[in-house]
Design an enzyme around this catalytic site. Structure first.
Site, PDB file in Angstrom:
ATOM      1  N   GLY A   1      35.488  16.576  11.242  1.00 42.03           N
ATOM      2  CA  GLY A   1      35.874  16.768  12.634  1.00 42.03           C
ATOM      3  C   GLY A   1      34.783  17.301  13.532  1.00 42.03           C
ATOM      4  O   GLY A   1      35.058  17.753  14.642  1.00 42.03           O
TER       5      GLY A   1
ATOM      6  N   ARG B   1      54.391  12.920  36.740  1.00 45.29           N
ATOM      7  CA  ARG B   1      54.789  13.674  37.914  1.00 45.29           C
ATOM      8  C   ARG B   1      56.316  13.726  37.964  1.00 45.29           C
ATOM      9  O   ARG B   1      57.000  12.941  37.300  1.00 45.29           O
ATOM     10  CB  ARG B   1      54.249  13.033  39.184  1.00 45.29           C
ATOM     11  CG  ARG B   1      52.741  13.144  39.332  1.00 45.29           C
ATOM     12  CD  ARG B   1      52.252  12.371  40.542  1.00 45.29           C
ATOM     13  NE  ARG B   1      52.733  12.930  41.807  1.00 45.29           N
ATOM     14  CZ  ARG B   1      52.503  12.378  43.002  1.00 45.29           C
ATOM     15  NH1 ARG B   1      51.837  11.233  43.081  1.00 45.29           N
ATOM     16  NH2 ARG B   1      52.958  12.942  44.098  1.00 45.29           N
ATOM     17  N   HIS B   2      56.812  14.642  38.733  1.00 42.54           N
ATOM     18  CA  HIS B   2      58.253  14.698  38.998  1.00 42.54           C
ATOM     19  C   HIS B   2      58.713  13.396  39.648  1.00 42.54           C
ATOM     20  O   HIS B   2      57.900  12.630  40.183  1.00 42.54           O
ATOM     21  CB  HIS B   2      58.551  15.873  39.939  1.00 42.54           C
ATOM     22  CG  HIS B   2      57.695  15.828  41.180  1.00 42.54           C
ATOM     23  ND1 HIS B   2      57.957  14.994  42.259  1.00 42.54           N
ATOM     24  CD2 HIS B   2      56.535  16.478  41.484  1.00 42.54           C
ATOM     25  CE1 HIS B   2      57.033  15.163  43.185  1.00 42.54           C
ATOM     26  NE2 HIS B   2      56.138  16.051  42.733  1.00 42.54           N
TER      27      HIS B   2
ATOM     28  N   ASN C   1      58.101  13.920  49.441  1.00 42.56           N
ATOM     29  CA  ASN C   1      57.332  12.683  49.284  1.00 42.56           C
ATOM     30  C   ASN C   1      57.807  11.646  50.292  1.00 42.56           C
ATOM     31  O   ASN C   1      56.998  10.933  50.895  1.00 42.56           O
ATOM     32  CB  ASN C   1      57.484  12.117  47.872  1.00 42.56           C
ATOM     33  CG  ASN C   1      56.841  12.961  46.804  1.00 42.56           C
ATOM     34  OD1 ASN C   1      57.328  13.028  45.679  1.00 42.56           O
ATOM     35  ND2 ASN C   1      55.736  13.621  47.114  1.00 42.56           N
TER      36      ASN C   1
ATOM     37  N   ARG D   1      61.724  20.223  41.682  1.00 42.37           N
ATOM     38  CA  ARG D   1      61.585  18.777  41.467  1.00 42.37           C
ATOM     39  C   ARG D   1      61.146  18.430  40.038  1.00 42.37           C
ATOM     40  O   ARG D   1      61.497  17.370  39.525  1.00 42.37           O
ATOM     41  CB  ARG D   1      60.634  18.170  42.500  1.00 42.37           C
ATOM     42  CG  ARG D   1      59.258  18.819  42.642  1.00 42.37           C
ATOM     43  CD  ARG D   1      58.600  18.303  43.916  1.00 42.37           C
ATOM     44  NE  ARG D   1      57.229  18.768  44.135  1.00 42.37           N
ATOM     45  CZ  ARG D   1      56.919  19.891  44.779  1.00 42.37           C
ATOM     46  NH1 ARG D   1      57.885  20.700  45.201  1.00 42.37           N
ATOM     47  NH2 ARG D   1      55.654  20.216  44.982  1.00 42.37           N
TER      48      ARG D   1
ATOM     49  N   GLU E   1      52.352  23.200  41.825  1.00 41.88           N
ATOM     50  CA  GLU E   1      51.386  22.407  42.584  1.00 41.88           C
ATOM     51  C   GLU E   1      50.350  23.295  43.266  1.00 41.88           C
ATOM     52  O   GLU E   1      50.594  24.503  43.485  1.00 41.88           O
ATOM     53  CB  GLU E   1      52.134  21.550  43.619  1.00 41.88           C
ATOM     54  CG  GLU E   1      51.267  20.648  44.492  1.00 41.88           C
ATOM     55  CD  GLU E   1      50.438  19.626  43.708  1.00 41.88           C
ATOM     56  OE1 GLU E   1      49.615  20.062  42.876  1.00 41.88           O
ATOM     57  OE2 GLU E   1      50.597  18.416  43.949  1.00 41.88           O
TER      58      GLU E   1
ATOM     59  N   HIS F   1      52.752  18.057  38.761  1.00 39.35           N
ATOM     60  CA  HIS F   1      52.480  17.625  40.131  1.00 39.35           C
ATOM     61  C   HIS F   1      51.138  16.907  40.208  1.00 39.35           C
ATOM     62  O   HIS F   1      50.323  16.991  39.291  1.00 39.35           O
ATOM     63  CB  HIS F   1      52.490  18.844  41.051  1.00 39.35           C
ATOM     64  CG  HIS F   1      53.729  19.671  40.932  1.00 39.35           C
ATOM     65  ND1 HIS F   1      54.846  19.475  41.693  1.00 39.35           N
ATOM     66  CD2 HIS F   1      54.035  20.694  40.071  1.00 39.35           C
ATOM     67  CE1 HIS F   1      55.783  20.334  41.340  1.00 39.35           C
ATOM     68  NE2 HIS F   1      55.311  21.088  40.360  1.00 39.35           N
TER      69      HIS F   1
END
Length: 485
Positions: free
Chosen positions: A83, A290-291, A297, A340, A360, A425
């Site tokens: 790794g 995203r929501h 919006n 949201r 956000e 967001h």
């Protein structure tokens, strides 16, 4: 709420944990001794001026000046299929993401530029093959020369020298070149795997995708690579505390089962140690979305805490159907504290956690405004943000650089997790995607993260695979390309 306070609630028949900061039980027990407290010896930073570009002293990104004036080389150590390249590339992504200019210098990449060593068979790595050994030594020296040269120019902060470095003699020569001859800092990072399961997984899932075996049938590649490992095992000498006690080093056992940390020094090495102790190399998938479309919006407003729209509700139902009809081992759902995101994830049958750090970006006095209103009320601010969106800080709010700093504890915990769905967001997911996809910092504010789209990230040794799954539910396009503001 105190940093350690948590509150268990029930939401849509799903246990939810609200998290103010990283829960202490999730942190390595030695973290407190590794991460030094912020000192107060430097002069106080004045409060950020209203709007404008935040000066370097007021941003959260790290630089060589803030971490010390001396460049550093991280030297990878270990057998193949342990790794090393995966860790080197992920560490590079993390350091660049927090503003530390970092590059990997991989000896294998240099070797593949030699016509006779582009896709060699295992006998090329036989220590008794003197001709091939000379080529490999030359390639390692070239990689190390370039790493040192890059740091000496002052343009770089950290160089990661990715090679096996499996003998004491080799490590002595590397240390001498870096520290004694060039007065740079040096820390060795050794990955040790005694687990046959981990090694076999690395061989099958990672090395068959190596450039050395491109176009080679999988079983043939695995067989040849196992023989290559045997050649290195014949000469391998793990780092010894007795004979190499003068070195600063980290030993990582079985992808995080145990750590040995010896003589690390300075803030930057402390951050690297902290990151190493939170990362693992086992396969997993990270889902980002995203929501669902929100009422803000629809009206073109930024920030706020509005509900999702009717189309956003449709997306929430479609998203829950998608995850509830799949078997994803140990899936966890993380959302912000805003309505949201919580509404979007409400019907997903998986443990859920709420992270305030996933909220956000804070638009300060411009919260709840449209871009048209901002351009009319604050024309100078509007122009300043368009000029440098990365460093611009909203009046009484945040910049993208501030957001990266806020997200760092989330990323540390995310590195410890298995399969996770993040519902967050636009600006937050831009920063997270920039981390995993190794995008330059200046590109973060312009990464496209459309509504009603599920992004599937699969970390791999040589990068991160991203798949965009678009749901057939219309939504407003909130992306603003560079220069459009």
């Amino acid at each position: 709420m105190s940093p350690l306070a948590t509150q268990q609630i029930c939401y849509a028949s799903t246990a939810v944990q609200f998290s103010d900061e990283l829960p202490r039980k999730c942190m390595p027990s030695v973290t407190a001794t590794i991460m030094p407290a912020t000192t107060t010896s430097s002069p106080a930073t004045p409060p950020p001026k209203r709007g404008c570009i935040a000066p370097p002293s007021q941003t959260q990104s790290e630089t060589r000046t803030s971490m010390g004036s001396v460049g550093q080389v991280i030297v990878m150590v270990g057998l193949p299929a342990r790794g090393k390249t995966y860790i080197a590339k992920k560490l590079t992504r993390y350091l660049n993401w927090i503003g530390v200019n970092t590059r990997v210098f991989n000896a294998g990449d240099y070797r593949r530029t030699v016509s006779t060593a582009k896709k060699p068979k295992h006998d090329f790595f036989d220590p008794n093959n003197t001709e091939a050994k000379a080529i490999r030594e030359q390639c390692m020296e070239a990689a190390l020369d370039d790493a040192i040269g890059w740091l000496k120019t002052g343009n770089g902060d950290v160089a990661i020298f990715d090679a096996t470095n499996t003998t004491r003699e080799r490590r002595h020569n590397v240390f001498t070149r870096i520290v004694v001859q060039n007065a740079l800092k040096c820390m060795f990072l050794e990955s040790i795997c005694t687990s046959d399961e981990i090694v076999e997984s690395n061989v099958r899932e990672v090395k068959v995708h190596s450039p050395d075996y491109k176009g080679v049938e999988a079983n043939e590649a695995i067989s040849d690579f196992l023989e290559r490992i045997k050649h290195y095992e014949d000469i391998y000498e793990p780092i010894s505390e007795e004979s190499e006690g003068h070195l600063a080093f980290i030993k990582l056992f079985n992808a995080g089962e145990k750590y040995v940390i010896h003589k690390h020094e300075g803030y930057l090495q402390s951050k690297i140690v902290y990151w190493i102790m939170n990362v693992h190399i086992t396969p997993r998938t990270i889902y980002l979305t995203r929501h669902g479309e929100s009422m803000y919006n629809v009206s073109g407003r930024i920030g706020g805490d509005s509900n999702i729209s009717e189309r956003g509700q449709q997306y929430a139902m479609a998203l829950s159907y998608f995850f509830n009809h799949q078997t994803i081992p140990g899936l966890r759902v993380w959302t912000s504290w805003l309505k949201r995101t919580i509404q979007t994830s409400a019907n997903i049958n998986a443990p859920q956690e709420r992270w305030r750090a996933l909220n956000e970006i804070d638009a300060g006095v411009m919260e709840n405004l449209t871009y048209e209103e901002i351009s009319e009320r604050y024309p100078e601010e509007f122009a300043a943000r368009d000029k440098n969106k990365l460093a611009y800080r909203y009046p009484s709010g945040e910049s993208y650089q501030d957001l990266v700093a806020r997200l760092e504890p989330v990323m540390m915990e995310l590195e410890r997790q298995g399969n996770v769905l993040l519902v967050a967001h636009q600006a937050v997911l831009r920063c997270i995607m920039g981390y995993f996809l190794d995008r330059p910092l200046e590109d973060l504010p312009y990464i496209k993260v459309p509504l009603h789209t599920l992004i599937k990230l699969t970390p791999q040794a040589y990068g991160c695979e991203a798949e965009f799954i678009r749901f057939p539910i219309e939504a407003f396009d909130t992306h603003r390309p560079k220069g459009s503001e």
